[in-house]
Design a protein around this motif. Structure first.
Motif, PDB file in Angstrom:
ATOM      1  N   ALA A   1      40.414  43.681  34.714  1.00 23.59           N
ATOM      2  CA  ALA A   1      38.779  43.500  34.857  1.00 23.59           C
ATOM      3  C   ALA A   1      38.199  45.142  34.966  1.00 23.59           C
ATOM      4  O   ALA A   1      37.116  45.168  34.961  1.00 23.59           O
ATOM      5  CB  ALA A   1      38.989  43.230  36.672  1.00 23.59           C
ATOM      6  N   GLY A   2      38.951  46.164  34.736  1.00 19.30           N
ATOM      7  CA  GLY A   2      38.571  47.482  34.710  1.00 19.30           C
ATOM      8  C   GLY A   2      39.444  48.456  34.114  1.00 19.30           C
ATOM      9  O   GLY A   2      40.792  48.165  33.966  1.00 19.30           O
ATOM     10  N   ASN A   3      39.283  49.846  34.019  1.00 20.19           N
ATOM     11  CA  ASN A   3      40.121  50.748  33.430  1.00 20.19           C
ATOM     12  C   ASN A   3      40.552  51.591  34.359  1.00 20.19           C
ATOM     13  O   ASN A   3      41.523  52.351  34.472  1.00 20.19           O
ATOM     14  CB  ASN A   3      39.496  51.685  32.451  1.00 20.19           C
ATOM     15  CG  ASN A   3      39.178  51.161  31.164  1.00 20.19           C
ATOM     16  OD1 ASN A   3      40.026  50.160  30.790  1.00 20.19           O
ATOM     17  ND2 ASN A   3      38.009  51.320  30.664  1.00 20.19           N
TER      18      ASN A   3
ATOM     19  N   THR B   1      42.561  35.362  43.083  1.00 23.08           N
ATOM     20  CA  THR B   1      41.892  36.667  43.152  1.00 23.08           C
ATOM     21  C   THR B   1      42.232  37.195  41.987  1.00 23.08           C
ATOM     22  O   THR B   1      41.451  38.288  41.763  1.00 23.08           O
ATOM     23  CB  THR B   1      43.046  37.340  44.377  1.00 23.08           C
ATOM     24  OG1 THR B   1      44.274  37.370  43.994  1.00 23.08           O
ATOM     25  CG2 THR B   1      42.746  36.583  45.487  1.00 23.08           C
ATOM     26  N   GLY B   2      42.999  37.017  40.997  1.00 20.31           N
ATOM     27  CA  GLY B   2      43.331  37.729  39.797  1.00 20.31           C
ATOM     28  C   GLY B   2      44.287  38.757  39.964  1.00 20.31           C
ATOM     29  O   GLY B   2      44.704  39.308  38.935  1.00 20.31           O
ATOM     30  N   MET B   3      44.890  39.027  41.177  1.00 22.59           N
ATOM     31  CA  MET B   3      46.037  39.967  41.196  1.00 22.59           C
ATOM     32  C   MET B   3      47.382  39.352  40.640  1.00 22.59           C
ATOM     33  O   MET B   3      47.265  37.927  40.496  1.00 22.59           O
ATOM     34  CB  MET B   3      46.230  40.193  42.641  1.00 22.59           C
ATOM     35  CG  MET B   3      44.863  41.054  43.129  1.00 22.59           C
ATOM     36  SD  MET B   3      45.066  41.702  44.931  1.00 22.59           S
ATOM     37  CE  MET B   3      46.235  42.978  44.643  1.00 22.59           C
TER      38      MET B   3
ATOM     39  N   TYR C   1      43.674  43.755  38.220  1.00 22.78           N
ATOM     40  CA  TYR C   1      43.276  42.465  38.300  1.00 22.78           C
ATOM     41  C   TYR C   1      43.163  41.526  37.090  1.00 22.78           C
ATOM     42  O   TYR C   1      42.378  42.370  36.109  1.00 22.78           O
ATOM     43  CB  TYR C   1      41.881  42.378  39.184  1.00 22.78           C
ATOM     44  CG  TYR C   1      41.599  42.673  40.502  1.00 22.78           C
ATOM     45  CD1 TYR C   1      41.714  41.806  41.469  1.00 22.78           C
ATOM     46  CD2 TYR C   1      41.670  44.120  40.870  1.00 22.78           C
ATOM     47  CE1 TYR C   1      41.678  42.093  42.717  1.00 22.78           C
ATOM     48  CE2 TYR C   1      41.523  44.504  42.187  1.00 22.78           C
ATOM     49  CZ  TYR C   1      41.469  43.618  43.095  1.00 22.78           C
ATOM     50  OH  TYR C   1      41.514  44.010  44.337  1.00 22.78           O
ATOM     51  N   ASP C   2      43.156  40.325  36.833  1.00 18.98           N
ATOM     52  CA  ASP C   2      43.316  39.788  35.644  1.00 18.98           C
ATOM     53  C   ASP C   2      41.928  38.937  35.605  1.00 18.98           C
ATOM     54  O   ASP C   2      41.202  38.529  36.442  1.00 18.98           O
ATOM     55  CB  ASP C   2      44.096  38.482  35.767  1.00 18.98           C
ATOM     56  CG  ASP C   2      44.166  37.643  34.477  1.00 18.98           C
ATOM     57  OD1 ASP C   2      43.239  37.392  33.763  1.00 18.98           O
ATOM     58  OD2 ASP C   2      45.295  37.589  33.683  1.00 18.98           O
ATOM     59  N   ILE C   3      41.386  39.756  34.529  1.00 23.84           N
ATOM     60  CA  ILE C   3      39.776  39.279  34.253  1.00 23.84           C
ATOM     61  C   ILE C   3      39.241  37.995  34.422  1.00 23.84           C
ATOM     62  O   ILE C   3      38.184  37.620  34.886  1.00 23.84           O
ATOM     63  CB  ILE C   3      39.149  40.128  33.216  1.00 23.84           C
ATOM     64  CG1 ILE C   3      37.600  40.228  33.189  1.00 23.84           C
ATOM     65  CG2 ILE C   3      39.576  39.427  31.835  1.00 23.84           C
ATOM     66  CD1 ILE C   3      37.016  41.266  32.124  1.00 23.84           C
TER      67      ILE C   3
ATOM     68  N   PHE D   1      38.953  37.071  38.276  1.00 23.68           N
ATOM     69  CA  PHE D   1      38.749  38.140  39.018  1.00 23.68           C
ATOM     70  C   PHE D   1      37.299  37.702  39.964  1.00 23.68           C
ATOM     71  O   PHE D   1      36.291  37.379  39.261  1.00 23.68           O
ATOM     72  CB  PHE D   1      38.470  39.470  38.413  1.00 23.68           C
ATOM     73  CG  PHE D   1      37.747  40.694  39.154  1.00 23.68           C
ATOM     74  CD1 PHE D   1      38.325  41.255  40.259  1.00 23.68           C
ATOM     75  CD2 PHE D   1      36.425  40.953  38.826  1.00 23.68           C
ATOM     76  CE1 PHE D   1      37.847  42.342  41.080  1.00 23.68           C
ATOM     77  CE2 PHE D   1      35.849  41.948  39.643  1.00 23.68           C
ATOM     78  CZ  PHE D   1      36.671  42.723  40.481  1.00 23.68           C
ATOM     79  N   GLN D   2      37.478  37.692  41.193  1.00 21.83           N
ATOM     80  CA  GLN D   2      36.173  37.370  41.998  1.00 21.83           C
ATOM     81  C   GLN D   2      35.608  38.617  42.840  1.00 21.83           C
ATOM     82  O   GLN D   2      34.688  38.384  43.639  1.00 21.83           O
ATOM     83  CB  GLN D   2      36.573  36.250  42.805  1.00 21.83           C
ATOM     84  CG  GLN D   2      37.270  35.067  42.400  1.00 21.83           C
ATOM     85  CD  GLN D   2      36.458  34.119  41.477  1.00 21.83           C
ATOM     86  OE1 GLN D   2      35.178  34.192  42.015  1.00 21.83           O
ATOM     87  NE2 GLN D   2      36.815  33.707  40.354  1.00 21.83           N
ATOM     88  N   GLY D   3      36.208  39.465  42.705  1.00 23.06           N
ATOM     89  CA  GLY D   3      35.741  40.975  43.620  1.00 23.06           C
ATOM     90  C   GLY D   3      37.111  41.643  44.014  1.00 23.06           C
ATOM     91  O   GLY D   3      38.023  41.129  43.995  1.00 23.06           O
ATOM     92  N   VAL D   4      36.685  42.771  44.590  1.00 21.60           N
ATOM     93  CA  VAL D   4      37.862  43.715  45.109  1.00 21.60           C
ATOM     94  C   VAL D   4      38.295  43.032  46.217  1.00 21.60           C
ATOM     95  O   VAL D   4      37.580  42.798  47.033  1.00 21.60           O
ATOM     96  CB  VAL D   4      37.335  45.207  44.805  1.00 21.60           C
ATOM     97  CG1 VAL D   4      38.438  46.119  45.790  1.00 21.60           C
ATOM     98  CG2 VAL D   4      37.066  45.768  43.578  1.00 21.60           C
ATOM     99  N   ILE D   5      39.513  42.972  46.467  1.00 18.99           N
ATOM    100  CA  ILE D   5      40.283  42.809  47.616  1.00 18.99           C
ATOM    101  C   ILE D   5      40.249  43.751  48.517  1.00 18.99           C
ATOM    102  O   ILE D   5      40.632  44.951  48.308  1.00 18.99           O
ATOM    103  CB  ILE D   5      41.728  42.319  47.388  1.00 18.99           C
ATOM    104  CG1 ILE D   5      41.688  41.112  46.611  1.00 18.99           C
ATOM    105  CG2 ILE D   5      42.209  41.385  48.902  1.00 18.99           C
ATOM    106  CD1 ILE D   5      40.952  39.646  47.097  1.00 18.99           C
TER     107      ILE D   5
END
Length: 287
Positions: A72-74, A210-212, A81-83, A86-90
């Motif tokens: 989701a970012g660098n 969550t994408g984690m 997080y897998d983009i 990704f739904q938002g930061v946990i």
């Protein structure tokens, strides 16, 4: 007739002198120009990590290596997080619970599928200290053999797996929660070389809510003729056969797990002797 103060000069000597003068002038001009050019060149920051495939390609005949898993970012946080999911930061207060169910589900379901796997890297260090995930960890790491990875790819790639657990949190009394996880194998898993480093992760166990994820890397004898019994991943972590096998059965985060036989030697080689002594990291104590 008066004698000359200077000896007579032959034509060849005159031509040689002219050549030497012209050559000296050209060299001096080139030096001045180079010095002036270098002083005018601005300093350049190193390219970001994701630019390295292009840098590598400019110095070799290899095209830029496509990266299979996309985050989701660098930043340190966003890179876990897998983009796709990704739904938002946990929030930090929920972070560890998500990781706990990730590793519990992975270890339990892999055991039910008869696939040999063991915990590694920072996850292994957390096991060594108290059988739990470190409070400051963002991710989870496990390893498998290349043989097991091949089985994963052929039989279980892109499969969804349900994980159920009970909890009394949320003011609803004891109730069951169902989670779904994706086993996703990188199509580049069989590549023996690191190449440009874009595909060092061979598979992931991803929380689709969550994408984690759990990072899964495969160990292989990458040079069995010259270095038999030396196992490594694409990220240059090396082990001898007797460092890993036979695996030791244990428990981690309350479920059955396996760790390398020579786990202390592995941890010291990777993190240093202080990793088995210090009880906090950047001010955060172990629980």
């Amino acid at each position: 007739m008066k004698s000359s103060l200077y000896p007579p000069v032959s034509l060849p000597n005159l031509l040689l002198a002219i050549v030497l003068v012209v050559t000296s002038f050209v060299l001096l001009s080139a030096t001045i120009h180079r010095s002036s050019y270098l002083s005018s060149v601005p300093s350049v920051e190193p390219p970001p990590e994701r630019a390295w495939p292009m840098v590598w390609a400019s110095y070799s005949n290899e095209p830029p290596e496509p990266k299979y898993f996309q985050e989701a970012g660098n930043t340190l946080e966003m890179s876990h997080y897998d983009i796709r999911f990704f739904q938002g930061v946990i929030p930090y207060s929920q972070h560890r619970e998500v990781l706990q169910h990730l590793i519990r589900s992975y270890l339990s379901i892999m055991a039910s599928l008869k696939m040999e796997t063991w915990i590694a890297h920072g996850t292994l260090l957390g096991w060594w200290w108290n059988g739990r995930i470190m409070p400051w960890d963002y991710d989870l790491d496990v390893q498998v053999s290349l043989h097991t990875m091949e089985h994963m790819a052929k039989q279980f790639n892109q499969t969804l797996h349900e994980w159920r657990y009970t909890t009394d949190e949320g003011g609803e009394g004891v109730h069951e929660i169902k989670k779904t996880y994706l086993l996703d194998v990188n199509p580049n898993y069989s590549e023996m070389k690191r190449r440009q480093g874009m595909n060092v992760i061979d598979a992931r166990w991803v929380d689709v809510d969550t994408g984690m994820f759990v990072d899964i890397t495969a160990l292989a004898e990458r040079n069995p003729v010259l270095e038999p019994g030396i196992w490594s991943c694409k990220n240059f972590h090396q082990y001898r056969t007797h460092n890993i096998w036979p695996l030791k059965e244990t428990r981690f985060e309350g479920v059955k797990a396996k760790v390398p036989l020579d786990h202390e030697r592995i941890l010291v080689a990777e993190y240093g002797e202080k990793s088995l002594v210090l009880t906090e990291w950047e001010g955060t104590p172990l629980e």
